[in-house]
Design an enzyme around this catalytic site. Structure first.
Site, PDB file in Angstrom:
ATOM      1  N   HIS A 156       0.470  -0.962  -0.152  1.00 20.96           N
ATOM      2  CA  HIS A 156       0.203   0.012  -0.024  1.00 20.96           C
ATOM      3  C   HIS A 156       0.693   1.106   0.451  1.00 20.96           C
ATOM      4  O   HIS A 156       0.444   2.504   0.067  1.00 20.96           O
ATOM      5  CB  HIS A 156      -0.891   0.274   1.163  1.00 20.96           C
ATOM      6  N   ASP A 364       3.796   9.622  -0.877  1.00 26.16           N
ATOM      7  CA  ASP A 364       2.324   8.404  -0.362  1.00 26.16           C
ATOM      8  C   ASP A 364       2.443   7.363  -1.243  1.00 26.16           C
ATOM      9  O   ASP A 364       2.100   7.586  -2.940  1.00 26.16           O
ATOM     10  CB  ASP A 364       1.570   9.426  -0.426  1.00 26.16           C
TER      11      ASP A 364
HETATM   12  P1  ADQ Z   1      -3.050   5.919   4.637  1.00 21.47           P
HETATM   13  O1  ADQ Z   1      -1.784   6.518   4.745  1.00 21.47           O
HETATM   14  O2  ADQ Z   1      -4.046   5.965   6.594  1.00 21.47           O
HETATM   15  O3  ADQ Z   1      -3.102   5.120   4.091  1.00 21.47           O
HETATM   16  P2  ADQ Z   1      -5.224   7.928   2.911  1.00 21.47           P
HETATM   17  O4  ADQ Z   1      -5.436   6.834   1.470  1.00 21.47           O
HETATM   18  O5  ADQ Z   1      -4.737   9.398   2.884  1.00 21.47           O
HETATM   19  O6  ADQ Z   1      -3.359   7.715   3.645  1.00 21.47           O
HETATM   20  O7  ADQ Z   1      -6.226   7.074   3.880  1.00 21.47           O
HETATM   21  C1  ADQ Z   1      -6.532   7.540   4.931  1.00 21.47           C
HETATM   22  C2  ADQ Z   1      -8.331   7.537   5.124  1.00 21.47           C
HETATM   23  O8  ADQ Z   1      -8.702   7.890   6.401  1.00 21.47           O
HETATM   24  C3  ADQ Z   1      -8.865   7.970   4.081  1.00 21.47           C
HETATM   25  O9  ADQ Z   1      -9.739   7.180   3.548  1.00 21.47           O
HETATM   26  C4  ADQ Z   1      -9.989   8.981   5.055  1.00 21.47           C
HETATM   27  O10 ADQ Z   1     -10.631   9.433   4.131  1.00 21.47           O
HETATM   28  C5  ADQ Z   1      -9.452   8.703   6.937  1.00 21.47           C
HETATM   29  N1  ADQ Z   1      -8.842   9.623   7.478  1.00 21.47           N
HETATM   30  C6  ADQ Z   1      -7.819  10.550   6.924  1.00 21.47           C
HETATM   31  N2  ADQ Z   1      -8.531  11.399   8.623  1.00 21.47           N
HETATM   32  C7  ADQ Z   1      -9.405  11.270   8.884  1.00 21.47           C
HETATM   33  C8  ADQ Z   1      -9.988  11.866  10.151  1.00 21.47           C
HETATM   34  N3  ADQ Z   1      -9.903  13.199  11.114  1.00 21.47           N
HETATM   35  N4  ADQ Z   1     -11.196  11.788   9.767  1.00 21.47           N
HETATM   36  C9  ADQ Z   1     -11.977  10.568   9.814  1.00 21.47           C
HETATM   37  N5  ADQ Z   1     -10.704   9.904   9.132  1.00 21.47           N
HETATM   38  C10 ADQ Z   1     -10.027   9.636   8.547  1.00 21.47           C
HETATM   39  C11 ADQ Z   1      -2.551   3.888   3.085  1.00 21.47           C
HETATM   40  C12 ADQ Z   1      -1.131   5.036   2.731  1.00 21.47           C
HETATM   41  C13 ADQ Z   1      -2.392   5.393   1.087  1.00 21.47           C
HETATM   42  C14 ADQ Z   1      -3.264   4.482   0.421  1.00 21.47           C
HETATM   43  C15 ADQ Z   1      -4.033   3.513   1.320  1.00 21.47           C
HETATM   44  C16 ADQ Z   1      -4.261   2.467   0.742  1.00 21.47           C
HETATM   45  O11 ADQ Z   1      -0.328   5.821   3.405  1.00 21.47           O
HETATM   46  O12 ADQ Z   1      -0.924   5.745   0.568  1.00 21.47           O
HETATM   47  O13 ADQ Z   1      -3.780   5.571  -0.472  1.00 21.47           O
HETATM   48  O14 ADQ Z   1      -3.069   3.226   2.324  1.00 21.47           O
HETATM   49  O15 ADQ Z   1      -3.985   1.423  -0.007  1.00 21.47           O
END
Ligand code: ADQ
Length: 461
Positions: A156, A364
């Site tokens: 991921h 990311d």
């Molecule tokens: P993350 O690093 O966690 O995931 P991301 O892909 O942006 O990053 O996903 C975060 C998720 O958490 C989103 O669904 C977002 O809505 C939710 N989220 C963040 N802050 C929040 C808050 N305050 N309240 C509620 N929800 C919140 C890892 C990798 C990424 C990759 C994903 C999936 O780092 O690059 O996209 O896995 O493979």
């Protein structure tokens, strides 16, 4: 029909509580497991003396097999090798990496324990899908347990460039274990190339074409499978009564001002400090926006046991306070900084009320917030997405305003461009982006990976 067995560090099978923060990934995997009578294996999240016992339960119609970790495991494997070694390294932060032999040992030990827990539950034609950086050597450990199944792996986070990877002691051993997978999925073509480069230049490997690479006497298949969101559900959620209420609440509190939104886990890879600095620059470069715009930054604390996360939290507290102190007026603060998490439907309403989505990670794997922001927009009056060139999603979302998050002056100019973009251009960009978000969703990601894993020829072992 063969069963699908998903193995990940944590198991997040959905509960039935509507709107609760269960991500699209959990939904998509759970749906596949439910349909195919599969199983999800992982750590329960509990810290307890480990007896090697596995507890099997049904959660939300999914069979879930859970194991515990003890304190030493959490320290060495989870907070240690996973989050203090691999995470910073794979996000191009060798300066934040801790290398400790005990972390290596903890990582190997927990992977071994996972393999010993899963192996007795397997039948011959089960398809195994291992998720993410916590479990890179799991296939090799499963082979030692005698598993002959097809095993796929999805990373991921980014796969780093060769020279970065080579700062990891035992990098060759880590890569060697990956050749026990039939199929390795990365988020981007950039990661696929970086992996291939390492294999060809450092592991004495050979490119066999069609995504097949050979090294250590074995062949594996590599390809990019960019992950998406549960797009249809997210659009529905952005039209729900809760989202509408949140959108209205935000509009009222905007009081005619434009709002920019940032949402992430509080992590140094997300570029929050650089974003705040660029926003400060913007307020200086374009004084006409004073009192007419604000940034709502939602940053949920994460991995607080790791020092680097406490450091970034302290720095952001201080920086947001400093910027607000410098620019605020009696009836306006430029940054609203919030350290809590929101339900998905609440978040969808907040995204919809934002005129600009600021997604500026320094690195990311993909970044799902960029996709959620687009999915939540009002098609008749959409906001503008500003996206870092270093987010995996930038390979797909070319109609966003793409920025270099390290270049604060360029980010400042881009914020101005976004805030002053005419409706026709906003719509054109939104429609192109929305098409991609809807087409390349999390279900098509899962289906593509599982289809390819099934299709792999067993010549690889
Ligand atoms: P993350 O690093 O966690 O995931 P991301 O892909 O942006 O990053 O996903 C975060 C998720 O958490 C989103 O669904 C977002 O809505 C939710 N989220 C963040 N802050 C929040 C808050 N305050 N309240 C509620 N929800 C919140 C890892 C990798 C990424 C990759 C994903 C999936 O780092 O690059 O996209 O896995 O493979």
């Amino acid at each position: 029909m063969s069963r699908l067995i998903v193995i990940s560090n944590r198991v997040s099978a959905p509960t039935d509580k509507a709107g609760v923060a269960v991500g699209g990934l959990a939904m998509a995997l759970s749906a596949a497991l439910r349909e195919g009578n599969g199983m999800w294996f992982g750590w329960s999240g509990e810290v307890a003396e480990t007896s090697g016992q596995i507890s099997v339960q049904r959660i939300g119609g999914v069979t879930v097999a859970l194991t515990h970790l003890d304190e030493q495991d959490v320290h060495e494997y989870y907070n240690g090798y996973a989050n203090k070694t691999l995470w910073p390294l794979f996000h191009y932060r060798p300066d934040l990496v801790s290398f400790e032999r005990s972390f290596d040992e903890g990582y190997a030990r927990v992977n071994q324990r996972f393999a010993e827990g899963v192996a007795p539950l397997l039948v011959e034609d089960d398809l195994i899908w291992v998720q993410d950086y916590h479990l890179i050597p799991l296939a090799a450990k499963l082979r030692e347990q005698g598993a002959k199944n097809r095993i796929g792996f999805f990373l991921h986070i980014p796969w780093p460039a060769m020279r970065i990877l080579m700062t990891l002691p035992k990098h060759l051993e880590l890569v060697r274990t990956m050749f026990d997978y039939h199929l390795i999925g990365f988020q981007t073509e950039d990661s696929v190339s970086a992996f291939r480069e390492y294999v060809l230049n450092h592991a004495g490997g050979e490119d066999l074409g069609d995504g097949r690479v050979k090294a250590f006497g074995k062949v594996t298949h590599i390809a990019a499978y960019p992950i998406g969101i549960d797009a249809k559900e997210f659009v529905e959620s952005s039209q729900s009564p809760t989202a509408a209420a949140y959108c209205k609440r935000m509009r009222t509190s905007q009081n005619g001002r434009k709002m920019m939104i940032g949402v992430e886990r509080l992590d140094y890879s997300k570029g929050l400090e650089e974003r705040f600095v660029a926003y400060d620059q913007f307020l200086r470069d374009y004084p006409q926006y004073e009192n007419n715009v604000f940034l709502l930054q939602i940053a949920t604390p994460s991995r607080e046991e790791v020092d680097a996360y406490q450091d970034i939290r302290n720095r952001l507290d201080s920086l947001s306070g400093h910027i607000n102190g410098e620019h605020a007026q009696v009836d306006w603060v430029p940054i609203r900084y919030v350290n809590r998490s929101y339900r998905r439907d609440e978040l969808a309403g907040i995204y919809r009320a934002a005129h600009v989505g600021l997604v500026t990670p320094l690195r990311d794997g993909m970044n799902l917030v960029a996709k959620e922001y687009i999915a939540a927009q009002d098609p008749d009056d959409p906001g503008v997405l500003i996206l870092s060139q270093f987010a995996g999603s930038a390979e797909q979302m070319k109609d966003a305003l793409i920025v270099n998050p390290f270049d604060r002056e360029a980010v400042s100019e881009t914020i101005h461009e976004a805030l002053s973009m005419p409706l026709a251009e906003r719509k054109r960009r939104y429609e192109a982006l929305m098409h991609g978000v809807m087409t390349d969703d999390v279900v098509s990601w899962r289906e593509a990976f599982v289809r390819d894993l099934k299709a792999e020829v067993l010549e690889t072992l």
